[in-house]
Enzyme design. Structure first.
Site, short mmCIF file in Angstrom:
data_model
loop_
_atom_site.label_atom_id
_atom_site.label_comp_id
_atom_site.label_asym_id
_atom_site.label_seq_id
_atom_site.Cartn_x
_atom_site.Cartn_y
_atom_site.Cartn_z
N LYS A 15 -63.77 7.92 -56.79
CA LYS A 15 -64.95 7.64 -57.66
C LYS A 15 -65.05 8.77 -58.47
CE LYS A 15 -68.59 8.60 -57.94
NZ LYS A 15 -69.26 9.15 -59.29
N GLY A 34 -68.67 4.91 -61.44
CA GLY A 34 -70.02 4.67 -61.08
C GLY A 34 -70.84 5.88 -60.73
N GLU A 56 -64.29 20.56 -51.14
CA GLU A 56 -64.32 21.74 -51.86
C GLU A 56 -65.75 21.81 -52.75
OE1 GLU A 56 -61.68 23.46 -52.04
OE2 GLU A 56 -60.17 22.48 -51.11
N CYS A 102 -65.27 26.33 -60.70
CA CYS A 102 -65.80 26.69 -59.41
C CYS A 102 -65.38 27.84 -58.97
CB CYS A 102 -65.65 25.68 -58.43
SG CYS A 102 -63.79 25.20 -58.45
N GLU A 161 -74.77 29.97 -57.98
CA GLU A 161 -73.62 29.22 -58.94
C GLU A 161 -74.51 28.93 -60.19
OE1 GLU A 161 -71.64 25.85 -58.00
OE2 GLU A 161 -69.58 26.78 -58.30
#
Ligand code: NAD
Length: 470
Positions: free
Chosen positions: A170, A201, A245, A279, A377
């Site tokens: 997904k 989706g 993650e 990230c 973040e």
């Protein structure tokens, strides 16, 4: 842009169960460039059933044959690099040079590495009077983010296939076109029907249905810590394997003996790459008090070439951020930095262009460790420069967030940098500008996640052991 109005399930493009769609927006122009179907729980269920049906056959396929299919997938992706790069630039806004060099290329390297690993990995070992079999976990549900859209998909699909697992992906709602291109590559590479399925989706519908599906054996998620926590809870309640993650707030520690000009320049480039939407970006630069002013000046000079512009331009180095919500969020963090007393030395919250989700490359000096911009973040082109007094102070600051995904250490002697890196609570550390290694385990300490991706360690996530005693 090429868009499909169907889902890739069971080796074919099937119409979606519902009629909902997701608009794909080019973040540089704010124009809708395509529409894809918004999958529902029904589509997810069809994909999981197709995967389950394919599992026994794929799990029994000899590793050498799995390796050959992965090599074919690598070759198809290599042949389609330009199309991938163009698509990533259109839906993510990444500068086309970066799209070619990283977004389209890294997945080829990762797929290639798993083709080799599938062929060479010992799926059986002898321990005393036991033979230990490494068997595939089963049906994998993969939920991926938009920031490195193809890499994130391949970093899950390739090890899953190498292990003998089957998978339902997904992809993120902002970058479904790259995911559809990937599904085409899967088909062209001749993977058996149902082994890889892609359902576009939205997260709270299709993503949630996949994470909660009772016939999924392992959920592998990359994305925000907030969503990761929910997925972990759902998987825990069902006693299901899970890999997460998540976010990061990595420190770039420049020790007094380091080549400051080089370290600062590399640090700025690291944060500005992909508009700060990485990230593992080193968003906190830590500099000794004695070299602080010099480093701030160098950072301001280093950020100047990152002029926000048209990402299709080969010379562009800074594109927009991915969408309107991220644009508002990043600007909100910049305002907060100013409000909490950090000193803005480059950029700011004012958008540089009227159209497109552009953010000026931003550098804050005089950032203290407890400020919001040093703790949370931001996921935008925003660098915070912090001052430390001595090595213990630097370590306290570097380790002083809930995250632990990556980091960097610079020193005159490599051994000095390594000694510091050993004390850091983080999953990856680049020493004096060390290069990315697609075989090294990637993943987080603390709230940056659970589990590892890439290389042998990434493969092990998709295996379970069975011990036979003799
Ligand atoms: P996100 O968590 O909002 O979305 C990630 C994925 O999860 C998307 O596919 C989304 O549709 C899906 N999702 C959203 N809500 C869901 C739900 N309730 N149930 C199931 N699935 C759901 O994150 P994002 O905004 O797409 O990505 C940015 C974040 O991802 C940043 O925090 C970044 O640090 C993190 N990230 C981490 C890594 C890593 O390897 N550690 C890599 C890339 C991104």
């Amino acid at each position: 842009m090429k868009a499909r109005s169907s889902m890739y399930i069971g080796g074919e493009w099937r119409p979606a169960a519902g009629t909902g769609t997701i608009a794909v927006v080019n973040p540089a122009t704010e124009q809708v460039i395509a529409e894809v179907p918004a999958g529902t729980a029904e589509d997810i269920d069809a994909a999981v059933r197709a995967a389950r049906a394919a599992f026994p056959g794929w799990a029994a396929t000899p590793p050498a044959e799995r390796a050959a299919r992965l090599a074919a997938l690598r070759d198809v992706m290599a042949a389609r690099k330009d199309e991938t790069a163009e698509t990533v630039t259109a839906e993510l806004g990444s500068p086309v040079r970066l799209s070619k060099a990283v977004h389209a290329s890294s997945p080829v390297a990762v797929a290639g590495s798993y083709a080799e690993l599938a062929a060479s990995y010992a799926f059986e070992e002898r321990i005393g009077n036991s033979t230990v079999l490494m068997e595939p976990v089963g049906v994998v549900g993969a939920i991926t983010p938009w920031n490195y859209p193809l890499h994130q998909i391949v970093a899950k699909v390739a090890p899953a296939l190498a292990a003998g697992c089957v998978i339902v992906v997904k992809p993120a709602e902002d970058t479904p076109l790259t995911a559809q291109l990937f599904a085409e590559a899967v088909r062209e590479a001749g993977l058996p029907p149902g082994v890889v399925n892609v359902v576009t989706g939205i997260g709270t519908v299709a993503g949630q249905a996949l994470a909660a599906h009772e016939d999924v054996d392992l959920v592998s998620f990359t994305g925000s810590t907030a969503v990761g926590r929910r997925i972990g809870a759902t998987a825990g309640a069902a006693v299901k394997r899970v890999a997460l993650e998540l976010g990061g707030k990595s420190a770039n520690v420049i020790l007094p003996s380091a080549d400051h000009a080089r370290a600062v320049k590399a640090g700025v480039a690291n944060v500005m790459t992909n508009s700060g939407q990485t990230c593992s970006a080193w968003t906190r630069m830590l500099v000794h008090a004695d070299r602080y002013d010099e480093a701030v000046e160098a950072a301001v000079a280093a950020v100047a070439p990152y002029r926000p512009g048209d990402p299709r331009d080969e010379l562009c180095r800074l594109g927009p951020v991915v969408n309107a919500a991220q644009h508002a969020r990043v600007r909100g963090y910049i305002d907060k930095g100013v409000a909490e007393g950090a000193r803005l030395v480059a950029g700011g919250a004012q958008p540089p262009h009227d159209t497109g989700y552009f953010i000026a490359p931003t550098v804050f000096a005089d950032v203290t460790p407890e400020m919001t911009i040093a703790q949370e973040e931001i996921f935008g082109p925003v660098l915070s420069i912090l001052r430390y007094e001595d090595e213990d102070d630097a370590l306290r600051i570097a380790n002083g967030t809930v995250y632990g995904l990556a980091g960097a250490v610079w020193a005159g002697e490599e051994s000095e940098a390594v000694a510091f890196a050993r004390r850091m609570d983080t999953g990856q550390v680049d020493i004096n500008g060390g290069r990315f290694n697609p075989l090294a385990p990637f993943g987080g300490y603390k709230q940056s996640g659970v589990g590892r991706e890439l290389g042998r360690h990434g493969l092990a996530e998709y295996l379970q052991t069975k011990s036979l005693q003799f």
